[in-house]
Design a protein around this motif. Structure first.
Motif, short mmCIF file in Angstrom:
data_model
loop_
_atom_site.label_atom_id
_atom_site.label_comp_id
_atom_site.label_asym_id
_atom_site.label_seq_id
_atom_site.Cartn_x
_atom_site.Cartn_y
_atom_site.Cartn_z
N VAL A 211 0.86 -1.18 0.00
CA VAL A 211 0.00 0.00 0.00
C VAL A 211 0.90 1.22 0.00
CG1 VAL A 211 -1.80 1.28 1.21
CG2 VAL A 211 -1.76 -1.21 1.33
N SER A 212 0.62 2.16 -0.87
CA SER A 212 1.38 3.40 -0.94
C SER A 212 0.47 4.56 -0.57
CB SER A 212 1.95 3.61 -2.34
OG SER A 212 2.54 4.89 -2.46
N ILE A 213 0.91 5.41 0.35
CA ILE A 213 0.13 6.56 0.78
C ILE A 213 1.04 7.79 0.73
CG2 ILE A 213 -1.21 7.64 2.62
CD1 ILE A 213 -1.86 4.89 3.67
N ALA A 214 0.58 8.81 0.03
CA ALA A 214 1.30 10.09 -0.03
C ALA A 214 0.35 11.20 0.41
CB ALA A 214 1.81 10.35 -1.44
N LEU A 215 0.74 11.97 1.41
CA LEU A 215 -0.07 13.07 1.93
C LEU A 215 0.68 14.39 1.74
CD1 LEU A 215 -1.21 11.56 5.37
CD2 LEU A 215 -2.39 11.41 3.17
N SER A 216 -0.08 15.45 1.52
CA SER A 216 0.48 16.79 1.45
C SER A 216 -0.60 17.79 1.85
CB SER A 216 1.01 17.10 0.05
OG SER A 216 -0.02 17.01 -0.92
N GLN B 90 -5.08 -2.72 11.45
CA GLN B 90 -3.63 -2.63 11.24
C GLN B 90 -3.28 -1.18 10.95
OE1 GLN B 90 -2.04 -5.39 8.34
NE2 GLN B 90 -0.30 -4.06 7.90
N PRO B 91 -2.84 -0.41 11.96
CA PRO B 91 -2.52 1.01 11.74
C PRO B 91 -1.35 1.16 10.76
CG PRO B 91 -2.70 0.50 14.09
CD PRO B 91 -2.66 -0.81 13.36
N LEU B 92 -1.45 2.16 9.90
CA LEU B 92 -0.38 2.45 8.95
C LEU B 92 0.37 3.72 9.32
CD1 LEU B 92 -2.15 1.63 5.54
CD2 LEU B 92 -0.66 0.16 6.91
N LEU B 93 -0.38 4.77 9.59
CA LEU B 93 0.26 6.02 9.96
C LEU B 93 -0.70 6.90 10.74
CD1 LEU B 93 -0.52 8.86 8.08
CD2 LEU B 93 0.08 7.19 6.34
N THR B 94 -0.17 7.76 11.54
CA THR B 94 -0.94 8.80 12.21
C THR B 94 -0.29 10.14 11.90
OG1 THR B 94 0.35 8.53 14.25
CG2 THR B 94 -1.72 7.30 14.09
N PHE B 95 -0.99 11.21 12.19
CA PHE B 95 -0.48 12.53 11.82
C PHE B 95 0.76 12.95 12.60
CE2 PHE B 95 -4.56 14.50 9.83
CZ PHE B 95 -4.41 13.64 8.76
N ASN C 28 5.59 3.49 1.51
CA ASN C 28 4.97 2.23 1.12
C ASN C 28 4.90 1.31 2.32
OD1 ASN C 28 4.81 3.17 -1.49
ND2 ASN C 28 6.62 2.06 -2.20
N PHE C 29 3.83 0.53 2.40
CA PHE C 29 3.65 -0.42 3.49
C PHE C 29 3.47 -1.81 2.88
CE2 PHE C 29 2.03 3.69 4.81
CZ PHE C 29 2.64 3.87 6.05
N SER C 30 4.26 -2.75 3.30
CA SER C 30 4.18 -4.12 2.78
C SER C 30 3.09 -4.91 3.49
CB SER C 30 5.52 -4.84 2.93
OG SER C 30 6.53 -4.18 2.20
N ILE C 31 2.45 -5.80 2.75
CA ILE C 31 1.42 -6.68 3.29
C ILE C 31 2.06 -8.05 3.54
CG2 ILE C 31 -0.82 -7.75 2.92
CD1 ILE C 31 -0.92 -4.73 3.24
N HIS C 32 2.04 -8.49 4.78
CA HIS C 32 2.70 -9.75 5.13
C HIS C 32 1.73 -10.93 5.17
CE1 HIS C 32 6.32 -7.47 6.00
NE2 HIS C 32 5.62 -6.67 6.79
N HIS C 33 0.44 -10.64 5.33
CA HIS C 33 -0.57 -11.70 5.40
C HIS C 33 -1.59 -11.47 4.29
CE1 HIS C 33 1.04 -12.97 9.26
NE2 HIS C 33 1.00 -11.70 9.65
#
Length: 438
Positions: free
Chosen positions: A51-56, A107-112, A124-129
Motif C-alpha cells: 500500500v502506498s500513501i502520499a499526503l500533502s 492494522q494502523p499504517l500512519l498517524t499525523f 509504502n507499506f508491505s502486506i505480510h498476510h
C-alpha cells in the motif's frame, strides 16, 4: 459496542454489498471534512502486496492530538472476528476503544504525528498476510475538520518485479470479458447472416437487436481494455470514457428491445399503444439517470461524501427499470388470452401465448439472477474468486441473449404466424382447458 468501532463494522459490511474491489491509483483532495471514518477502497493482496500513501497540505485543529488522526487497514478476517467477539461479550470483557486506530482488530499504517515538518508524508507499506483489506482514514476527534491531498495506490508485485494494480479477485476478469467479446461478435455475424438470408421476414426489431449485440460487444471490449491498462499502470488511460458510452447505449437498447418484443412491436403490430410509449418514456430516462449514477460511482469512490447515496440511487433506478419492462409482457399475455375467445385462430393464438410466456419467464430469470444471485455470489465468495461472479453474470447474460435472439429470429415460419390446420383442433382444446383452469 463502543462509539468508534460500531460505525466501522456497519460501513464495511454496507460497502461489501454495494462495491467491488477497485484498483486505480486514487488522487483526491479532502477539504474541511469532519467524518469520523472515510473509506478509500478494498483490495485483495498476495504476499507481495503493498500500500502506498502520499499526503500533502495536511491541516487539522492544532488543539487536537495528531495521533487521533490516521490511516489503517482492516482485513476481512479481522472484521469477522470483531463481529464474533461483539456478539459474545462474556468472552471479551474489555470494552472496545472509542477510536478505531486503537483497536486491536485493525492494522494502523500512519498517524499525523508521523508527518514531516512540511505536513506531508510518503511511504509504502508491505502486506505480510494475504487477504482482502479495506483502507480507511479515521478521525477520532468529533467535529474536527481535516484537509489534505491524498494519493493512494494498492498493488501486488509479480515475480518479474512489475506491479499489478488489479486485485487478486479481478485478475481473471479481463480474460473473461475478452472471451465474451469474441462470443458476441460471432453472434453478431451469425445474426447478420440470418437476417440477410431471411430478409423478406426481417423486421425493424431485428435491426435494433443487431445494434444491441454490437453495443454489448463494444461495452465488454472497452471494459476489458480499461482493466488491462489499469492492471499495468493504475489508470485506465481514458478507455473508461468509451466504456461508459457503450455501457449506456447497451443499457438503453437492452431495456428498449425487451419492451418492444414484449409488446409485439414490428411482429404483431406496426405501432405502439399509448401505455407502451409511456413505458419507454419512463425506462429510457431512468437508464440515463442510472448511467450517470454509475459513472459517478466508478469515477470517484467511497471516499467522497454522498457516495453511498449514489449507490442507493443506482440500485433503486435499476430495480425500477426491471419492474417497468415486465408490464408490457404481462399486457401482451392478457391481450392474447382475451383475443383467444374471439379471433377463431386457436393455433396462432396458442403459439403466441406460449412464446410470450417463455419470454416472460426468461426475462424474470435473467433479472433475478443478475440482480440478486450475482450480488450474493460477490458477498459469499472468497476474495480470490470474485471473478466467479463476473463469469456467472456474463454467462447467464449471454444465455439470455441467445434464447431471446433464437426465439425471435426472422424466419419464414415464425411461431407468431402458425396456422397449421392439423394443429387447430388441439390448440382449441388446449385453450379451452386453460380457460377452465383459470
Amino acid at each position: 459496542m463502543a462509539r468508534g468501532f460500531a460505525p466501522l463494522i456497519f460501513l464495511t459490511l454496507l460497502l461489501a454489498l454495494i462495491s467491488s474491489s477497485s484498483a486505480e491509483i486514487k488522487t483526491l483532495k479532502i477539504n474541511s471534512d469532519s467524518r469520523s471514518l472515510i473509506f478509500f477502497e478494498d483490495f485483495g493482496f498476495t504476499t507481495s502486496g503493498s500500500v502506498s500513501i502520499a499526503l500533502s497540505d495536511v491541516s487539522f485543529p492544532p488543539s487536537s492530538s495528531p495521533d487521533l488522526f490516521g490511516f489503517f487497514l482492516l482485513s476481512d478476517a479481522s472484521l469477522l472476528q470483531s463481529i464474533h467477539d461483539a456478539q459474545q461479550p462474556h468472552q471479551n470483557p474489555a470494552p472496545l476503544p472509542n477510536c478505531a486506530l486503537q483497536s486491536h482488530y485493525v492494522q494502523p499504517l500512519l498517524t499525523f504525528n508521523m508527518l514531516s515538518a512540511a505536513r506531508s508524508f510518503n511511504q509504502n507499506f508491505s502486506i505480510h498476510h494475504p487477504d482482502e483489506y479495506g483502507l480507511f482514514f479515521a478521525n477520532c476527534v468529533p467535529g474536527a475538520a481535516v484537509s489534505m491531498s491524498v494519493v493512494t495506490a494498492m498493488y501486488n508485485a509479480r515475480p518479474d518485479g512489475t506491479l499489478d494494480y488489479l486485485s487478486v479477485g479481478q485478475s481473471a476478469v479481463p480474460s473473461i470479458y475478452t472471451f465474451f467479446v469474441v462470443a458476441y461478435f460471432a453472434g453478431l455475424a451469425a445474426w447478420a447472416y440470418i437476417c440477410v438470408r431471411n430478409r423478406l421476414d426481417a423486421h425493424r426489431i431485428h435491426l435494433l437487436m443487431a445494434g444491441l449485440l454490437l453495443a454489448k460487444a463494444l461495452d465488454l471490449l472497452f471494459a476489458a481494455e480499461d482493466l488491462h491498462y489499469t492492471r499495468a499502470t493504475g489508470t485506465p488511460h481514458g478507455w473508461d470514457v468509451l466504456f461508459y458510452v457503450f455501457k449506456f447505449v447497451k443499457g438503453v437498447l437492452l431495456f428498449t428491445v425487451i419492451v418492444l418484443i414484449g409488446t409485439g412491436w414490428s411482429f404483431l403490430k406496426p405501432f405502439l399503444q399509448e401505455r407502451e410509449k409511456k413505458v419507454l418514456m419512463i425506462v429510457i430516462p431512468l437508464q440515463i439517470l442510472a448511467n450517470i449514477a454509475s459513472a459517478v460511482i466508478g469515477e470517484t469512490g467511497p471516499f467522497i461524501q454522498g457516495w453511498v447515496t449514489w449507490n442507493q440511487i443506482f440500485l433503486l433506478i435499476d430495480v425500477a427499470c426491471c419492474c417497468a419492462v415486465i408490464f408490457p409482457i404481462v399486457w401482451s399475455i392478457r391481450t392474447l388470452k382475451e383475443t383467444s375467445k374471439t379471433d377463431g385462430k386457436a393455433a396462432r393464438t396458442l403459439a403466441k401465448l406460449t412464446l410470450f410466456r417463455q419470454f416472460y419467464m426468461a426475462v424474470i430469470g435473467y433479472l433475478y439472477f443478475t440482480r440478486i444471485v450475482v450480488y450474493a455470489l460477490k458477498t459469499i465468495t472468497s476474495y480470490k474468486y470474485r471473478w466467479a461472479s463476473v463469469a456467472a453474470e456474463e454467462t447467464v447474460t449471454f444465455a439470455f441473449y441467445a434464447f431471446m435472439f433464437y426465439m425471435f429470429r426472422p424466419k419464414e415460419r415464425n411461431e407468431y404466424f402458425v396456422l397449421d390446420d392439423d394443429e387447430e383442433q388441439a390448440a382449441e382444446a388446449a385453450l379451452r382447458e386453460e380457460e377452465f383452469e383459470l
